[in-house]
Scaffold this motif. Sequence first.
Motif, mmCIF file in Angstrom:
data_model
loop_
_atom_site.group_PDB
_atom_site.id
_atom_site.type_symbol
_atom_site.label_atom_id
_atom_site.label_comp_id
_atom_site.label_asym_id
_atom_site.label_seq_id
_atom_site.Cartn_x
_atom_site.Cartn_y
_atom_site.Cartn_z
ATOM 1 N N GLY A 41 0.791 -1.224 0.000
ATOM 2 C CA GLY A 41 0.000 0.000 0.000
ATOM 3 C C GLY A 41 0.822 1.273 0.000
ATOM 4 N N ASP A 42 2.042 1.218 0.576
ATOM 5 C CA ASP A 42 2.904 2.403 0.620
ATOM 6 C C ASP A 42 3.861 2.475 -0.563
ATOM 7 O OD1 ASP A 42 4.727 0.433 1.233
ATOM 8 O OD2 ASP A 42 5.208 1.200 3.222
ATOM 9 N N GLY A 43 3.699 1.562 -1.537
ATOM 10 C CA GLY A 43 4.531 1.579 -2.741
ATOM 11 C C GLY A 43 5.763 0.697 -2.685
ATOM 12 N N ARG A 44 6.105 0.202 -1.505
ATOM 13 C CA ARG A 44 7.255 -0.694 -1.402
ATOM 14 C C ARG A 44 6.904 -2.061 -1.968
ATOM 15 N NH1 ARG A 44 8.755 -1.587 4.276
ATOM 16 N NH2 ARG A 44 6.521 -1.448 4.565
ATOM 17 N N VAL A 45 7.951 -2.826 -2.333
ATOM 18 C CA VAL A 45 7.753 -4.191 -2.808
ATOM 19 C C VAL A 45 7.962 -5.132 -1.631
ATOM 20 C CG1 VAL A 45 8.626 -6.010 -4.324
ATOM 21 C CG2 VAL A 45 8.472 -3.656 -5.154
ATOM 22 N N GLY A 46 7.007 -6.031 -1.413
ATOM 23 C CA GLY A 46 7.127 -7.047 -0.378
ATOM 24 C C GLY A 46 7.353 -8.396 -1.026
ATOM 25 N N LEU A 47 8.279 -9.177 -0.481
ATOM 26 C CA LEU A 47 8.507 -10.527 -0.987
ATOM 27 C C LEU A 47 7.487 -11.476 -0.374
ATOM 28 C CD1 LEU A 47 12.406 -10.682 -0.840
ATOM 29 C CD2 LEU A 47 10.942 -10.223 -2.820
ATOM 30 N N ILE A 48 6.982 -12.381 -1.173
ATOM 31 C CA ILE A 48 5.989 -13.359 -0.735
ATOM 32 C C ILE A 48 6.699 -14.693 -0.526
ATOM 33 C CG2 ILE A 48 3.815 -14.489 -1.282
ATOM 34 C CD1 ILE A 48 3.641 -11.386 -1.048
ATOM 35 N N LEU A 49 6.569 -15.238 0.679
ATOM 36 C CA LEU A 49 7.215 -16.511 0.990
ATOM 37 C C LEU A 49 6.501 -17.670 0.311
ATOM 38 C CD1 LEU A 49 7.841 -16.144 4.824
ATOM 39 C CD2 LEU A 49 9.465 -15.792 2.971
ATOM 40 N N ASP A 50 7.284 -18.623 -0.128
ATOM 41 C CA ASP A 50 6.769 -19.890 -0.634
ATOM 42 C C ASP A 50 6.801 -20.858 0.550
ATOM 43 O OD1 ASP A 50 6.244 -22.336 -1.811
ATOM 44 O OD2 ASP A 50 7.609 -22.024 -3.498
ATOM 45 N N VAL A 51 5.752 -20.831 1.359
ATOM 46 C CA VAL A 51 5.722 -21.566 2.624
ATOM 47 C C VAL A 51 5.843 -23.071 2.386
ATOM 48 C CG1 VAL A 51 4.386 -22.005 4.704
ATOM 49 C CG2 VAL A 51 4.433 -19.729 3.739
ATOM 50 N N GLU A 52 5.236 -23.566 1.337
ATOM 51 C CA GLU A 52 5.336 -25.005 1.040
ATOM 52 C C GLU A 52 6.787 -25.404 0.787
ATOM 53 O OE1 GLU A 52 3.968 -28.252 -2.318
ATOM 54 O OE2 GLU A 52 2.896 -26.357 -2.206
ATOM 55 N N ARG A 53 7.493 -24.620 0.009
ATOM 56 C CA ARG A 53 8.909 -24.930 -0.292
ATOM 57 C C ARG A 53 9.772 -24.810 0.951
ATOM 58 N NH1 ARG A 53 11.978 -22.509 -5.570
ATOM 59 N NH2 ARG A 53 13.804 -23.856 -5.457
ATOM 60 N N ILE A 54 9.479 -23.824 1.805
ATOM 61 C CA ILE A 54 10.221 -23.674 3.047
ATOM 62 C C ILE A 54 9.992 -24.878 3.950
ATOM 63 C CG2 ILE A 54 10.300 -22.337 5.210
ATOM 64 C CD1 ILE A 54 9.828 -19.827 3.471
ATOM 65 N N PHE A 55 8.749 -25.345 4.053
ATOM 66 C CA PHE A 55 8.418 -26.490 4.893
ATOM 67 C C PHE A 55 9.096 -27.762 4.389
ATOM 68 C CE2 PHE A 55 5.417 -30.055 5.815
ATOM 69 C CZ PHE A 55 5.675 -30.139 7.173
ATOM 70 N N ARG A 56 9.127 -27.959 3.107
ATOM 71 C CA ARG A 56 9.722 -29.171 2.523
ATOM 72 C C ARG A 56 11.239 -29.135 2.537
ATOM 73 N NH1 ARG A 56 5.405 -31.655 1.869
ATOM 74 N NH2 ARG A 56 3.637 -30.989 0.643
ATOM 75 N N GLY A 57 11.805 -27.936 2.794
ATOM 76 C CA GLY A 57 13.254 -27.803 2.906
ATOM 77 C C GLY A 57 13.879 -27.727 1.585
#
Length: 119
Positions: free
Chosen positions: A103-119
């Motif tokens: 909302g403030d114009g910055r870019v936020g990274l979106i986590l790939d939670v499935e990939r993080i969980f699977r290692g």
Amino acid sequence: VVKEMMRPVPDMITELEGGAGGAPTEMALIRERLLPIVRLHECFGITDAQRDPAEALLIVCDCEGKEFCLMVDDLAGKQEVVIKSLGEMMRDVPGIAGGAILGDGRVGLILDVERIFRG
């Protein structure tokens, strides 16, 4: 899917022997279920992150019917966003699904939670 967030008390955290590679597996007792803990700072090599689970936050996530806790330092807020690809150069960054313009114009990274969980 994010189910809930909490700051655990020390007696909620335990280690079970015989995890992956023989290393102990850190677990959290949440609503009478033992859930594995994934420390987000270890996934991304962050050295100045919170190490004590009782001082961090646990985010209970559901990944294809398997629940686990993602340990983070803080939660800045909750937003509904449209995930955009980060292009060819950033396509294979482990643990990152894409980005979103906040909302403030910055870019936020979106986590790939499935990939993080699977290692």
